[in-house]
Scaffold this active site. Structure first.
Site, short mmCIF file in Angstrom:
data_model
loop_
_atom_site.label_atom_id
_atom_site.label_comp_id
_atom_site.label_asym_id
_atom_site.label_seq_id
_atom_site.Cartn_x
_atom_site.Cartn_y
_atom_site.Cartn_z
N THR A 146 0.95 -1.22 -0.03
CA THR A 146 0.18 0.09 0.06
C THR A 146 0.99 1.33 0.09
O THR A 146 1.98 1.23 0.78
CB THR A 146 -0.78 -0.01 1.29
OG1 THR A 146 -0.14 0.21 2.37
CG2 THR A 146 -1.84 -1.16 1.30
N CYS A 147 0.48 2.43 -0.87
CA CYS A 147 1.17 3.59 -0.55
C CYS A 147 1.04 4.18 0.66
O CYS A 147 0.11 4.41 1.29
CB CYS A 147 0.51 4.64 -1.58
SG CYS A 147 1.19 6.31 -1.60
N VAL A 148 2.26 4.40 1.21
CA VAL A 148 2.23 4.73 2.77
C VAL A 148 1.62 5.99 2.89
O VAL A 148 0.92 6.11 3.82
CB VAL A 148 3.81 4.72 3.20
CG1 VAL A 148 4.41 5.81 2.47
CG2 VAL A 148 3.65 4.80 4.83
#
Length: 130
Positions: A79-81
């Site tokens: 997941t994109c942080v």
């Protein structure tokens, strides 16, 4: 020659068909002998990686499906942080860093920056966005 795919999912786990379509594509590609090395969840797609999703008994459990795909076939789920933090999805590390009581990132998912996506795009034969 076996193609190497990277998938980018920008749609949420529920409320749109695209996350399930991405999962079905990944499963079909693997079954056909192709490699799916990474699924990168971006924008609302990060909602596929939350540990607190509880679908109704008669609904497809997309989070568990992603986890099983990763476990059975070595697919990285990232997941994109930044997008995840904005939506309340935090890893153990982020929870500790921000003094939050617990993680909300589902098991089998990790958090990464857009640099990880860029690197994956350079090595993939095909990139599919859902």
């Amino acid at each position: 020659m076996s193609l190497h795919y990277v998938l980018v999912v920008t749609e949420p786990a529920y409320g749109s068909q695209m996350a399930r379509t991405a999962y079905q594509f990944a499963a079909a590609a693997i079954e056909a002998g192709y490699t799916v090395s990474k699924v990168f969840f971006y924008q609302d797609g990060v909602l596929n990686g939350t540990a607190t999703t509880v679908p109704a008994n008669d609904e497809f459990d997309i989070v568990t499906a992603w986890q099983t795909l990763a476990q059975d076939h070595g697919v990285q789920l990232e997941t994109c942080v930044a997008a995840a933090l904005r939506r309340g999805i935090v890893s153990d590390q982020e929870a500790a860093q921000h003094a939050l009581p617990h993680s909300t990132l589902a098991a089998g998912f990790s958090q990464a920056g857009l640099g990880a996506l860029a690197e994956a795009l350079l090595t993939a034969d095909r990139v599919m966005q859902f």
